[in-house]
Scaffold this motif. Structure first.
Motif, short mmCIF file in Angstrom:
data_model
loop_
_atom_site.label_atom_id
_atom_site.label_comp_id
_atom_site.label_asym_id
_atom_site.label_seq_id
_atom_site.Cartn_x
_atom_site.Cartn_y
_atom_site.Cartn_z
N GLY A 35 -17.99 -6.07 8.57
CA GLY A 35 -18.48 -5.15 9.57
C GLY A 35 -19.50 -5.56 10.55
O GLY A 35 -20.03 -4.75 11.23
N THR A 36 -19.71 -6.87 10.71
CA THR A 36 -20.35 -7.34 11.76
C THR A 36 -19.81 -8.07 12.96
O THR A 36 -18.65 -8.55 12.62
CB THR A 36 -21.50 -8.39 11.21
OG1 THR A 36 -20.70 -9.55 10.70
CG2 THR A 36 -22.33 -7.87 10.10
N ARG A 37 -20.42 -8.23 14.16
CA ARG A 37 -19.95 -8.64 15.25
C ARG A 37 -20.02 -10.29 15.01
O ARG A 37 -20.61 -10.77 14.30
CB ARG A 37 -20.52 -8.40 16.38
CG ARG A 37 -20.62 -6.82 16.63
CD ARG A 37 -21.51 -6.64 18.10
NE ARG A 37 -20.81 -7.43 19.17
CZ ARG A 37 -21.26 -7.11 20.49
NH1 ARG A 37 -21.94 -6.18 20.45
NH2 ARG A 37 -20.53 -7.86 21.22
N LEU A 38 -18.87 -10.99 15.48
CA LEU A 38 -18.70 -12.27 15.39
C LEU A 38 -19.83 -12.86 16.41
O LEU A 38 -20.46 -14.16 16.15
CB LEU A 38 -17.48 -12.71 16.15
CG LEU A 38 -16.19 -12.62 15.21
CD1 LEU A 38 -14.91 -12.89 15.96
CD2 LEU A 38 -16.19 -13.12 14.02
N TYR A 39 -20.14 -12.37 17.62
CA TYR A 39 -21.11 -13.08 18.39
C TYR A 39 -21.94 -11.67 18.95
O TYR A 39 -21.36 -10.78 19.26
CB TYR A 39 -20.43 -13.85 19.62
CG TYR A 39 -19.40 -14.55 19.27
CD1 TYR A 39 -19.51 -15.80 18.58
CD2 TYR A 39 -18.23 -14.15 19.61
CE1 TYR A 39 -18.65 -16.60 18.31
CE2 TYR A 39 -17.06 -15.13 19.34
CZ TYR A 39 -17.41 -16.40 18.70
OH TYR A 39 -16.25 -17.15 18.35
N TYR A 40 -23.35 -12.19 19.03
CA TYR A 40 -24.14 -11.05 19.37
C TYR A 40 -24.81 -11.32 20.74
O TYR A 40 -25.11 -10.25 21.61
CB TYR A 40 -25.50 -10.77 18.49
CG TYR A 40 -24.93 -10.37 17.44
CD1 TYR A 40 -25.01 -9.27 16.89
CD2 TYR A 40 -24.87 -11.44 16.08
CE1 TYR A 40 -24.44 -8.65 15.72
CE2 TYR A 40 -24.43 -10.86 15.00
CZ TYR A 40 -24.48 -9.45 14.55
OH TYR A 40 -23.89 -9.02 13.38
N THR A 41 -24.88 -12.57 21.18
CA THR A 41 -25.14 -12.95 22.62
C THR A 41 -24.35 -14.18 22.95
O THR A 41 -23.85 -15.02 21.96
CB THR A 41 -26.63 -13.30 22.77
OG1 THR A 41 -27.09 -14.63 21.95
CG2 THR A 41 -27.66 -12.01 22.18
#
Length: 167
Positions: A35-41
């Protein structure tokens, strides 16, 4: 031709890691891990590429743009100069704005005919395996179809075919 190939290739080599990060950030439609993104920034993406794929991972897919550098510049400059000569006035006056726009636009369109297939291959090489690697490192089972093998330049061209490289 040779000098423009060298200059274009050097420029591509220098900015390629940024292009890879841009492509991966844009490709976050891939399944999310827990449920989390692979990359945030962008920095997070850079760090994860280094951590999971090593330094050479920053240059995955570099071959297609390097191969395209020479023909791309040659086609672009040749078509632009040819059309400027054909469309400009013969009286030696300065080139008109419309002539510049048409010449540049046609040169860019011809350039795309040469570079688009290699751009498709480059992007495929940049994103292949990233999602599977993330699943594996987080301790999740890798979904079918996301295997960790990397396809070669020629395999991608063979699988897509010429029409698929222009989609």
């Amino acid at each position: 031709y040779i000098l423009s190939s060298i200059a274009g290739g050097f420029g591509i080599f220098m900015v390629y890691p940024l292009d890879l990060i841009k492509t991966r950030m844009m490709n976050q439609r891939a399944p999310r891990v827990n449920g989390t993104r692979l990359y945030y920034t962008s920095l997070d993406c850079f760090q994860k590429v280094i951590r999971y794929e090593g330094f050479h991972g920053l240059y995955r897919g570099l071959l297609p743009p390097l191969l395209a550098a020479g023909p791309e510049k040659f086609v672009k400059f040749t078509v632009n100069d040819m059309l400027r000569g054909v469309l400009s006035k013969d009286d030696g006056s300065s080139t008109q704005f419309l002539t510049e726009v048409v010449s540049g636009g046609c040169a860019g369109a011809c350039q795309l005919l040469v570079t688009n297939p290699l751009e498709v291959v480059k992007i495929r090489m940049q994103i292949q395996g990233e999602t599977a690697r993330m699943f594996q490192t987080k301790g999740f089972e890798v979904p079918k179809g996301l295997g960790l093998h990397y396809m070669s330049f020629t395999q991608i061209i063979r699988d897509f075919g010429m029409t698929g490289l222009y989609k």
